[in-house]
Design an enzyme around this catalytic site. Structure first.
Site, PDB file in Angstrom:
ATOM      1  N   ALA A  61       0.801  -1.230   0.000  1.00  0.00           N
ATOM      2  CA  ALA A  61       0.000   0.000   0.000  1.00  0.00           C
ATOM      3  C   ALA A  61       0.839   1.288   0.000  1.00  0.00           C
ATOM      4  O   ALA A  61       0.659   2.143  -0.877  1.00  0.00           O
ATOM      5  CB  ALA A  61      -0.971  -0.045   1.173  1.00  0.00           C
ATOM      6  N   ARG A 116      -5.232   0.172  -9.151  1.00  0.00           N
ATOM      7  CA  ARG A 116      -5.624  -0.855  -8.172  1.00  0.00           C
ATOM      8  C   ARG A 116      -6.606  -0.191  -7.192  1.00  0.00           C
ATOM      9  O   ARG A 116      -6.358   0.927  -6.743  1.00  0.00           O
ATOM     10  CB  ARG A 116      -4.413  -1.414  -7.414  1.00  0.00           C
ATOM     11  CG  ARG A 116      -3.442  -2.193  -8.316  1.00  0.00           C
ATOM     12  CD  ARG A 116      -2.382  -2.910  -7.510  1.00  0.00           C
ATOM     13  NE  ARG A 116      -2.912  -4.098  -6.849  1.00  0.00           N
ATOM     14  CZ  ARG A 116      -2.247  -4.785  -5.918  1.00  0.00           C
ATOM     15  NH1 ARG A 116      -1.043  -4.376  -5.512  1.00  0.00           N
ATOM     16  NH2 ARG A 116      -2.769  -5.857  -5.367  1.00  0.00           N
ATOM     17  N   GLN A 125       4.047 -13.409  -2.089  1.00  0.00           N
ATOM     18  CA  GLN A 125       4.815 -12.258  -1.587  1.00  0.00           C
ATOM     19  C   GLN A 125       5.601 -12.617  -0.321  1.00  0.00           C
ATOM     20  O   GLN A 125       6.662 -12.053  -0.069  1.00  0.00           O
ATOM     21  CB  GLN A 125       3.876 -11.078  -1.286  1.00  0.00           C
ATOM     22  CG  GLN A 125       3.298 -10.383  -2.498  1.00  0.00           C
ATOM     23  CD  GLN A 125       1.965 -10.958  -2.920  1.00  0.00           C
ATOM     24  OE1 GLN A 125       1.677 -12.128  -2.685  1.00  0.00           O
ATOM     25  NE2 GLN A 125       1.137 -10.138  -3.539  1.00  0.00           N
ATOM     26  N   ASP A 156      -4.001  -2.608   3.878  1.00  0.00           N
ATOM     27  CA  ASP A 156      -4.146  -1.821   2.649  1.00  0.00           C
ATOM     28  C   ASP A 156      -5.175  -0.715   2.784  1.00  0.00           C
ATOM     29  O   ASP A 156      -5.105   0.300   2.095  1.00  0.00           O
ATOM     30  CB  ASP A 156      -4.526  -2.730   1.483  1.00  0.00           C
ATOM     31  CG  ASP A 156      -3.334  -3.580   1.083  1.00  0.00           C
ATOM     32  OD1 ASP A 156      -3.108  -4.615   1.747  1.00  0.00           O
ATOM     33  OD2 ASP A 156      -2.604  -3.180   0.157  1.00  0.00           O
ATOM     34  N   ASN A 195      -6.421  -6.470   4.182  1.00  0.00           N
ATOM     35  CA  ASN A 195      -5.016  -6.804   3.890  1.00  0.00           C
ATOM     36  C   ASN A 195      -5.015  -8.001   2.948  1.00  0.00           C
ATOM     37  O   ASN A 195      -6.078  -8.539   2.595  1.00  0.00           O
ATOM     38  CB  ASN A 195      -4.244  -7.102   5.189  1.00  0.00           C
ATOM     39  CG  ASN A 195      -2.739  -7.163   4.969  1.00  0.00           C
ATOM     40  OD1 ASN A 195      -2.167  -6.274   4.356  1.00  0.00           O
ATOM     41  ND2 ASN A 195      -2.094  -8.226   5.441  1.00  0.00           N
TER      42      ASN A 195
END
Ligand code: MRU
Length: 353
Positions: A63, A94, A202, A243, A253
Site C-alpha cells: 500500500a 488498483r 509475496q 491496505d 489486507n
C-alpha cells in the site's frame, strides 16, 4: 537492553523506488518485484502508462509503496502536460490500497503544478513514509515487549507475518517488519515465520528474501500451516500490514489475513496490524465498504507459468480480505497504538487524517 535507541535503521537490499534525474526530464526507477528473489531488475518508467502498468502487475506493490510510486507518476504526467489525465488514470490501477488515492489527492493540492513543485511533494511523501515506518517500529516493539515480556530475555521473540509488509512495500523499513528490524538492531533475539501467501507468494519471494538479507532468522511456511504452527505454541505475536482501514478499525489486507486473525484469536495469540495514518480511510464506516480487488484467474490456475488446474475450472480471486476490528488486539500507527480497536480509539489516535 537499550529500548529507547531511536537511531534510524538502515537495512541492506535493493531500493524499491528511486527518482532519477531532475524534475523536468527525470524518471521513476522501480525495482521489478515480480521477478524477485531470482533476479534484481529495474524498470525505468518514463511515461504514466508504464507507472500504471508497474502498479497493476505488482512490480511495485504494498500500500505505501503504491502511493509513493503514483506520486512520482504524477510528476511524469506534469512533465508531459497531462497532470489531470495522469491522476485520473493512475487512480484506476488498483482499487484497495487507499494510500494510492491519498497520495494522488496530496499531489492534486500542490500549487503551482510545475514539475519542480510536484517532485518536491513526491519526495516528501516518500521521505515521510520512511519516517512513519521507523516510528511504527518503535511503537510496535514497545507494545510487543509489553505483551510478551520474555522478549527482553534470551528466549527469541517469535513473530508470524503474512504477505510482505516490509521495506519492499514501503518507502522505509516496512510496517509489520519494522519492529523486526528494530529488534535486530537492538540485539533482541527474534525469529519470524513468514506465510508464503498464495497465490503470488509475496511472503516467500519478498518477505523471506528481505528478512534473510538483513540476517533475521526467518522460517517459511505455507499459508495452510499457520494453524499447526500456532497450535504448537511456536508464535508469540502475529503482525501484518494493511491496505485500507475503515473508521471502525476493520482492516483489509492480503487475502489470507482474516483466517490468520481467526486462528490467532482461537489460540489466544495477540494479532497486531501495523499501518501508517495514510492507510486509514475515515470516510468509510466499516470494512464492508472497502473495495476488494479481483485478480486474473491465471494467477491461481497457472501462477509462475505452470498450469496447476483444469483448463475449464471456474475461479474466484479476491486479492484482499477484511479482518473485523474485534479480532485485532491492537493497531500500531506512527501516531501511537490503537487499543482496543474501535471507532472511538481509531479517531483518538488517527483523527480525521
Ligand atoms: O497485492 P499486494 O502485494 O500489493 O498486497 C500487499 C499487502 O497486502 C500488504 O500487506 C499491505 O499492502 C501492507 S504493506 C506495508
Amino acid at each position: 537492553m537499550p529500548t529507547t535507541d531511536t537511531t534510524p535503521v538502515s537495512i541492506p537490499g535493493p531500493r524499491n523506488i528511486q527518482w532519477v534525474g531532475d524534475a523536468k526530464t527525470g524518471h521513476l526507477c522501480l525495482l521489478d518485484q515480480t521477478v524477485l528473489p531470482n533476479e534484481v531488475t529495474y524498470l525505468n518508467c518514463k511515461d504514466v502508462q508504464s507507472v500504471w502498468d508497474a502498479i497493476k502487475r505488482l512490480s511495485v506493490r504494498g500500500a505505501p509503496a503504491i502511493g509513493v510510486a503514483a506520486a512520482f507518476g504524477c510528476v511524469i504526467g506534469a512533465q508531459q502536460d497531462s497532470f489531470d489525465q495522469a491522476t485520473d488514470h493512475l487512480a484506476t490501477s488498483r482499487p484497495t490500497a487507499v494510500n494510492l488515492f491519498w497520495a494522488i489527492d496530496r499531489m492534486k493540492r500542490v500549487t503551482p503544478r510545475t514539475p519542480d513543485a510536484l517532485l518536491a511533494e513526491a519526495k516528501a511523501i516518500h521521505a515521510e513514509d520512511a519516517a512513519m515506518c521507523q516510528r511504527i517500529g518503535e511503537h510496535a516493539l514497545e507494545l510487543i515487549q509489553q505483551l510478551k515480556p520474555q522478549a527482553s530475555s534470551n528466549k527469541p521473540l517469535s513473530l508470524l507475518t503474512h504477505c510482505n509488509a516490509g521495506a519492499l512495500a514501503t518507502g522505509g523499513i516496512g510496517t509489520a517488519t519494522s519492529p523486526m528490524y528494530l529488534a535486530q538492531q537492538r540485539g533482541l533475539p527474534i525469529r519470524v515465520f513468514a506465510d508464503e501467501t498464495r497465490p503470488l507468494l509475496q511472503g516467500a519471494r519478498l518477505t523471506a528474501f528481505e528478512l534473510g538479507a538483513a540476517g533475521i532468522d526467518v522460517t517459511l511456511i505455507c499459508d495452510g500451516m499457520a494453524g499447526q504452527v500456532l497450535r504448537e505454541g511456536k508464535v508469540d505475536v502475529v503482525i501484518t500490514g494493511a491496505d485500507r482501514i475503515a473508521a471502525n478499525g476493520d482492516a483489509a489486507n492480503k487475502i489470507g489475513t482474516y483466517p490468520l486473525a481467526v486462528l490467532a484469536r482461537h489460540h489466544n495469540v495477540p494479532f497486531l496490524v501495523a499501518a501508517p495514518s495514510s492507510t486509514f480511510d475515515m470516510s468509510i464506516t466499516d470494512g464492508d465498504e472497502i473495495p476488494i480487488e479481483l485478480r486474473a484467474a491465471e494467477e491461481i490456475t497457472e501462477g509462475f507459468g505452470q498450469r496447476t488446474a483444469p483448463p475449464d475450472v471456474k475461479t474466484y480471486s479476491p486479492a484482499f480480505d477484511v479482518t473485523p476490528a474485534e479480532l485485532i488486539t491492537a493497531m500500531v500507527t506512527e501516531r501511537g497504538v490503537i487499543q482496543p480497536v474501535d471507532a472511538d480509539h481509531v479517531r483518538l489516535i488517527v483523527g480525521s487524517t
